[in-house]
Design a protein around this motif. Structure first.
Motif, PDB file in Angstrom:
ATOM      1  N   GLN A   7      17.006  35.535 -11.499  1.00  0.00           N
ATOM      2  CA  GLN A   7      16.840  36.687 -12.227  1.00  0.00           C
ATOM      3  C   GLN A   7      16.630  37.978 -11.612  1.00  0.00           C
ATOM      4  N   ARG A  12      19.233  40.702 -18.354  1.00  0.00           N
ATOM      5  CA  ARG A  12      20.653  40.996 -18.715  1.00  0.00           C
ATOM      6  C   ARG A  12      20.906  41.697 -19.892  1.00  0.00           C
ATOM      7  N   ALA A  15      20.672  45.369 -19.344  1.00  0.00           N
ATOM      8  CA  ALA A  15      21.793  45.742 -18.370  1.00  0.00           C
ATOM      9  C   ALA A  15      23.158  45.882 -19.468  1.00  0.00           C
ATOM     10  N   ARG A  16      23.240  45.001 -20.128  1.00  0.00           N
ATOM     11  CA  ARG A  16      24.739  45.056 -21.247  1.00  0.00           C
ATOM     12  C   ARG A  16      24.085  46.170 -22.217  1.00  0.00           C
TER      13      ARG A  16
END
Length: 81
Positions: A7, A12, A15-16
């Motif tokens: 990671q 994630r 970030a999304r």
């Protein structure tokens, strides 16, 4: 900040979220007040309303912090499908 194996330093979901909701909401809020520069009271109220709505979208769509156990449970539940 320690990095967990497999990671990167930015999880994630963040970030999304930043690409999908964060940056566009911030741009809308800033443009509605700085770039439009309303000349009338009605225009100022509309610009403030747009900026506040963008701020609410920005905050309301933020991913929630999850413990490691919750993250593992979600991953485990998705594997059976």
């Amino acid at each position: 900040m320690p990095v967990i194996e497999g990671q990167g330093p930015v999880p994630r979901p963040w970030a999304r979220w930043a690409l999908r909701w964060g940056a566009p909401s911030a741009v809308v809020a800033l443009v509605s007040v700085w770039a439009l520069e309303p000349d009338s009271l009605v225009g100022a109220i509309v610009a403030a309303g747009v900026a506040l709505t963008a701020l609410l979208v920005f905050v309301g769509t933020m991913p929630r912090r999850q413990s490691r156990a919750e993250q593992r449970a979600r991953r485990g539940a998705g594997e059976g499908e």
